[in-house]
Design an enzyme around this catalytic site. Structure first.
Site, short mmCIF file in Angstrom:
data_model
loop_
_atom_site.label_atom_id
_atom_site.label_comp_id
_atom_site.label_asym_id
_atom_site.label_seq_id
_atom_site.Cartn_x
_atom_site.Cartn_y
_atom_site.Cartn_z
N ASP A 54 -112.89 -99.38 -8.41
CA ASP A 54 -111.53 -99.90 -8.22
C ASP A 54 -110.55 -99.31 -9.24
OD1 ASP A 54 -113.04 -101.29 -10.22
OD2 ASP A 54 -111.36 -102.69 -10.41
N GLU A 55 -109.29 -99.35 -8.86
CA GLU A 55 -108.17 -99.07 -9.76
C GLU A 55 -108.34 -97.84 -10.66
OE1 GLU A 55 -105.78 -103.16 -10.40
OE2 GLU A 55 -107.54 -102.98 -11.72
N VAL A 56 -108.70 -96.72 -10.08
CA VAL A 56 -108.68 -95.50 -10.89
C VAL A 56 -107.24 -95.02 -10.98
CG1 VAL A 56 -111.04 -94.84 -10.31
CG2 VAL A 56 -109.15 -94.01 -8.90
#
Lengths: 585, 585
Positions: free
Chosen positions: A354-356
C-alpha cells in the site's frame, strides 16, 4: 434501597416463555421498567434477545432459573483436551466475577424467581482431536442446558468448544441482591456458527510499541468477542521492532530502543497464546512502502531515507521506502519472509503493497540509473518487485493477502488466489469482488477505529477533524454486501477493524477498540440476518451491547461507555421506538 | 545500541548558554538530530524553551549539569508548613521515577556533559502561613538553582510553593544511559505566576459515577498542570449521588445505586485533598433544568417526570426538571444550598440555570394553575425561582456563577458581581463581557473535551459525528480574547475545560482529558504571550508537550499519544518550519 423479590415478581410474571419467536415488546415493558429502575435493581429487562454477544445463530430460552454452584465441573472427553482444559481454567474465573453495584441489573427475564435446580456440571464433547487452527477451522458448537441443570457443550473442534465456553460464560449472571450466580431462562438450546471465516483486528506495533502483555490482553478480549484473526502490522516507517536472526541490525538500529522489540521467542509465545484462544496471528510484511525504519540498519536498501522536508516523499514522517532496484533489498525482504513463514504457522501472509510514494523512487539516483540501464519504467520495476515478493510468500505455501492499491491503483497482475484487503472506502468492495478476487473488508469510513481525533498527519497544526469518528452504530450499521451480486458477496471471506498507531497506544487502545470492535465482531459472527432471515438491528443490538460492555469492563477491559449511565441502567427509557436508524451515508 | 557520551558531546557543543533570549533554532538542529535519534538516545533536543509544562513566565537557564542526589532534602521554614511538607512527600516519589527505555530521550541541551556538582537540598521559604485557598490566592513563586547546586524556592503562600515544587520536579530528568538523575542547564532562574486566576476542569459525576479514588487522581493530575479549580457538576437528570443530611431520599431513590453516592464525609475529604494540591472545589447545583433525578426521591418537586417519549421534554433522557412553582422545590433547593455552602468552603458557587425546557413546564398542570392564579408568565416564574436561588447562594457569602443562558437567552437580571460561564461558543465571550460581566470561558467549539464521539444524544441511531473533536492544537490555539476590547478581556477571570459524562467515565477519562487539558492549562497559566510580549506558539509548545505527556504517563496517567511514537522520539523530524499553524476557524 433494593426492591424486594416479591415486588420484582409482580412485574416479572408479565413475561412468560420467552423465545426468539415470542417475547415482550418494548412498549409493553416501558411502563413498569420506567417506574422501577430508579429505585434499584429493575424487575425486568425484557430484551427480545438474550444477553449473549455476539448473538448466536439459533437460540431458544425458557422460563426457569438455575442456581450455579460455587464452582462448575467441566467433564467429558472434550474437557481433557489441552486447549479446552486451559480455557476452562480461564473461564472458571471469568464466570464468577462479582459486582456489588452493577449498572446493568440482573437480567430477570425469567418468570421463575425461585431457582429449584442447580447447574453443577458442563459436559464437553469435541469430535476431533485435530487442533490445527486456520481459516477453514470449524468453530460451530451446540450448547444445551436442561431445566434441571444438565449442561452439554458439543463441537467438531476444540475451537468450537472455546466459542461455546464463551457463550456459556455469558449466560451466567451475578445477582447482587442474592449474592449468588444464576443462569436465567433455562432450558437453553443454542446452536451456533460464524457467518464469516475471517474476523480480525489489525494492530499497528510500529508507530507505537505494545508489550507482549498488552498484546496478550488484546488477543484475549478478541476471543471473548469470537474474533479469530490478529493481523499483526508489526513494521512500518516509524520503527522496526522485529529482531531478525539473519539481519539483527534492522531492530538494533530501527527499533525505538533495545527495549522496544519483538524476538522470535515473543512471536512463538504469542502465536501459541492466540491458538489457545482460537485467534490466528497473521503477519503483515509492510513493503516496499512505509518502510523507512529498515534503512537505519541497512542503508543501501532504502530510498529517500529521512529526506527533509519530508512532504512529497512520504505520507507522514519519516521519508523513506525500500529501494526496489537494489539486489540487497530483495535478499533482505525474502530473507525476512523465510523467517516469518516459519514463526507464523498461519496459512495467510500479508504482503502489503500500500501507499508507495513514486517521487521517492523517481528522485533516487540508484533507481534512476537502474531503470535507464534496464530500459524499464518505474511501475514495471515496482510490479517486478511486488510479484517476486508475493511469489516468494506463495513458495512457502501461504495464501497472499495485499492491500487494495495493488489491484485497483497499481494494477499488479495478481493471481486469482490472492486475497485483497479493502481499506480506502466501502466502494472498493465492489471493485475488488467484481474482478473476481476474494476480499477482507476494512472500509475506513466504517471500520477504521483509530480515526476522528484530528489529522493522523504528524504536524501539530492540524485544525481539521481528519476522517470522522466511527460511532459504534456506524460500525454496526455498515453492510459489506451493499451493491454486490450474490456471487460478489460470496467473495467476502471476512473483515478487519483496524487500529493504526498514530494516535493510539497502550494508554488508550482499550477505549478505542471497545465496545466498537464488539459491534464489528457481531456483524462478522452473527451476520446481518438470523437464520430465519430476520435482520439484526442496532435497535435490538444496543440492548445486548450495553450489558456486554459492562461485562467486558468487569473482566478488566477499559471499554468506553455507549452513553450516559442512565441509559445503561434504563435502556428502555432511552432506546425506544419510534426512532428509526437512518441508513448510513 | 546507545550512543556513547563522547559522540553525544560533539553535537552538544554546538549549543551554548541557552536562555530565553538566545538558543539554537530548529533548522540548525535538524541535521544532527535527524541522523542520530534513530540510533538510540539523541544527543540533543534543542527546544527553544525548557521542558516545563506549563511554561513559566520568566526563566533563564545555563550550560551546567547538576547531578541529583538519591534523595533531596527540603529545608527551610516553608518546608515545615503542613501543606508543603505533605507535597514534599509526594514529590520525593514523583521526582525519582525511572524509565529504562523512554520515548523521550534525556534532555541534553546542556553543553556540560560532566556533572561537577550535586543538587542535594532545596530550601523553601513561604512568606505567609495563611493557607486559605480561593480565587485571589497568590500562586507566584521563584525558583533559583545555582551552578553549584544551591536551590531556593520562594513564595508568598504555600500554594506558590506547590507550583514551584511541580516546576522543580520537571527540571529533574532521568538519564537511562547513566542510570542517574540530573538537572540540566543550571544555573536556573525562574520567576513565575499565573496569567488567569480561574483555571478549571468540569467533571460530570451524574451521567457516570466516579469513585473518590478516581476523582482524587483527576485532581492530582490537575495540580501537576497547575490547574486550580475542580468544577464539580455532581448532579444532573441522570442520577442524584449526593447524600443530603436533610433529604436523604434524594440519593436513596435518585442515585444509580446505594454504591454510587457521595456523602458529606466524601466531600470534606475531597475538599481537603484538593486544598493540599492547590485545587479549589467549586460545586455546581444543577437547577432548575437537568434535574429529573431529584424527582425520584421527592416526586412533588418535579415536572414532566419520566415523560415518554421524552423528545421535546428534555435534551436527553430522562425527561423531568424541577417544578419551579411548588413551594417544596424552593425549600429543597435552598436546603441543599445550605448544606453545600458549608461543605464547600470555596467562595464560588455555581447556580447553573442552563438548558431549561419550557414545554416541560408549560404542560405541567400544577404550574399552569399557579401561573393562572398568580397572573404570571412562565418566564416571570422562572426568573423568580432563579433569582431567589441565586440570592440564597449570595446570602451565604458566595460569588454566584451561572451558565450563559441565564444572561443571554433567559435575560435574567443578574447582579454585576455574577460570573457568567460561556459554553455555547466562542462568540458568547464577547456578548457576556460587553455587558460588563466577568466570565469563565468554556467555549464548546474549543474546550469541550468530551465531544467528537458521535451525538451525545442517547439514542443508538446516531450516524452524525456530533460536535467535532477538539484536537490538542485546536484547544491550544483558541484565544479567548478574540474580538474583545482590553476592558472586555480584563473581565475574563479564567476558563474551564469540560468533561461531560455522556461518553466518558473512569475507563476512558484519562485519555479524554490528557494531554488536551494540559494544552488548555498552559494557556491559562502561561497565557498567550510571554512577559516580553512574544507569542507562545503551538510550534514551540509541541516540543514541550510531547515530553510532558510522556512524564504524565510515567506518573501513572493514561494520557493518549500526540502523534506516532517516531515524532515523540524525533520531534524535529516531524514538527518543523515551514508549516505554520493556520488560524483556527
Amino acid at each position: 434501597m433494593l426492591v424486594g423479590l416479591s415486588s420484582l415478581l409482580c412485574v416479572a410474571v408479565a413475561f412468560t416463555g420467552l423465545t426468539a419467536a415470542q417475547g415482550p415488546d418494548f412498549e409493553a415493558a416501558t411502563g413498569p421498567v420506567a417506574n422501577q429502575v430508579v429505585h434499584g435493581i429493575p424487575a425486568v429487562n425484557p430484551v427480545k434477545e438474550p444477553w449473549i454477544w455476539p448473538l448466536p445463530q439459533n437460540w431458544k430460552r425458557g422460563p426457569k432459573t438455575l442456581k450455579v454452584g460455587k464452582s462448575i465441573k467441566f467433564k467429558g472427553s472434550g474437557a481433557r483436551l489441552p486447549i479446552v482444559s486451559k480455557a476452562i481454567k480461564r473461564y472458571q474465573s471469568l464466570i464468577f466475577k462479582k459486582e456489588d453495584w452493577p449498572m446493568i441489573p440482573y437480567n430477570w427475564t425469567t418468570t421463575d424467581s425461585k431457582a429449584r435446580n442447580t447447574l453443577t456440571t458442563v459436559s464437553i464433547e469435541v469430535a476431533s482431536k485435530n487442533d490445527r487452527l486456520d481459516m477453514d477451522t470449524d468453530e460451530s458448537y451446540s450448547l444445551d442446558i436442561s431445566e434441571d441443570g444438565k449442561t452439554s457443550l458439543k463441537s467438531k473442534t476444540v475451537y468450537g468448544a472455546l466459542r461455546g465456553l464463551e457463550t456459556f460464560s455469558q449466560l451466567v449472571q451475578y445477582n447482587p441482591e442474592h449474592r449468588a450466580f444464576y443462569v436465567p431462562n433455562a432450558p437453553w438450546k443454542i446452536s451456533d456458527y460464524p457467518k464469516y471465516k475471517h474476523r480480525g483486528i489489525l494492530l499497528d506495533t510500529s508507530r507505537h510499541y505494545y508489550t507482549i502483555a498488552e498484546i496478550e490482553k488484546i488477543i484475549e478480549s478478541m476471543s471473548w468477542n469470537k474474533l479469530n484473526v490478529f493481523h499483526w502490522h508489526m513494521l512500518d516507517s516509524t520503527s522496526f521492532p522485529y529482531v531478525s536472526k539473519k539481519y539483527p541490525q534492522l531492530a538494533a538500529k530501527g527499533a525505538y530502543s533495545p527495549g522496544h522489540v519483538y524476538t522470535a521467542k515473543d512471536i512463538k509465545h504469542l502465536v501459541q497464546f492466540g491458538k489457545e484462544r482460537g485467534v490466528r496471528l497473521m503477519p503483515e510484511m509492510e513493503a516496499p512502502g512505509h518502510s523507512t525504519a529498515w534503512g537505519y540498519g541497512i542503508p543501501e536498501i532504502a530510498s529517500c531515507l529521512n529526506t527533509q522536508p519530508y512532504m512529497g516523499y512520504t505520507i507522514q514522517p519519516p521519508a523513506g521506502q525500500l529501494n526496489i532496484a537494489h539486489p540487497k533489498t530483495k535478499e533482505v525482504v525474502h530473507g525476512l519472509i523465510d523467517e516469518w513463514a516459519e514463526l507464523f504457522p498461519d496459512s495467510f501472509f500479508h504482503a502489503a503493497g500500500d501507499e508507495v510514494i513514486m517521487p521517492c523512487w523517481a528522485n533516487d539516483t540508484y533507481i534512476q540509473k537502474y531503470l535507464k540501464d534496464n530500459d524499464m519504467t518505474l511501475m514495471e520495476l515496482f510490479h517486478k518487485f511486488a510479484i517476486e515478493m508475493e511469489d516468494h510468500v506463495r513458495s512457502k505455501g501461504k495464501t497472499v493477502m495485499v492491500w487494495q492499491e495493488m489491484l485497483l491503483e497499481y494494477h499488479v497482475d495478481l493471481p486469482k488466489d490472492t486475497v485483497v484487503q479493502v481499506w480506502i472506502g466501502a466502494s472498493g468492495v465492489k471493485e475488488v469482488t467484481e474482478k473476481g478476487y476474494r476480499t477482507v473488508v476494512s472500509a475506513q469510513d466504517h471500520w477504521y477505529l483509530d480515526l476522528g481525533f484530528g489529522r493522523p498527519r504528524s504536524n501539530p497544526w492540524a485544525e481539521v477533524q481528519g476522517a470522522g469518528f466511527n460511532h459504534w452504530n456506524r460500525v454496526y450499521s455498515y453492510d459489506m454486501r451493499t451493491n454486490l451480486t450474490k456471487a460478489e458477496a460470496d467473495l467476502i471471506i471476512g473483515a478487519e477493524a483496524t487500529m493504526w498507531g498514530e494516535l493510539a497506544d497502550a494508554n488508550n487502545i482499550e477505549d478505542r477498540l471497545w465496545p466498537r470492535a464488539a459491534a464489528f465482531a457481531e456483524r462478522l459472527w452473527s451476520g446481518y440476518e438470523n437464520p430465519k432471515g430476520e435482520a439484526l438491528t442496532s435497535a435490538a443490538a444496543i440492548m445486548r451491547l450495553l450489558p456486554w460492555r459492562e461485562r467486558m469492563v468487569l473482566r478488566g477491559i477499559r471499554a468506553g461507555p455507549l452513553g450516559q449511565g442512565f441509559c445503561t441502567r434504563n435502556p428502555l427509557d432511552c432506546f425506544q421506538p419510534p426512532y428509526k436508524p437512518p441508513t448510513p451515508k
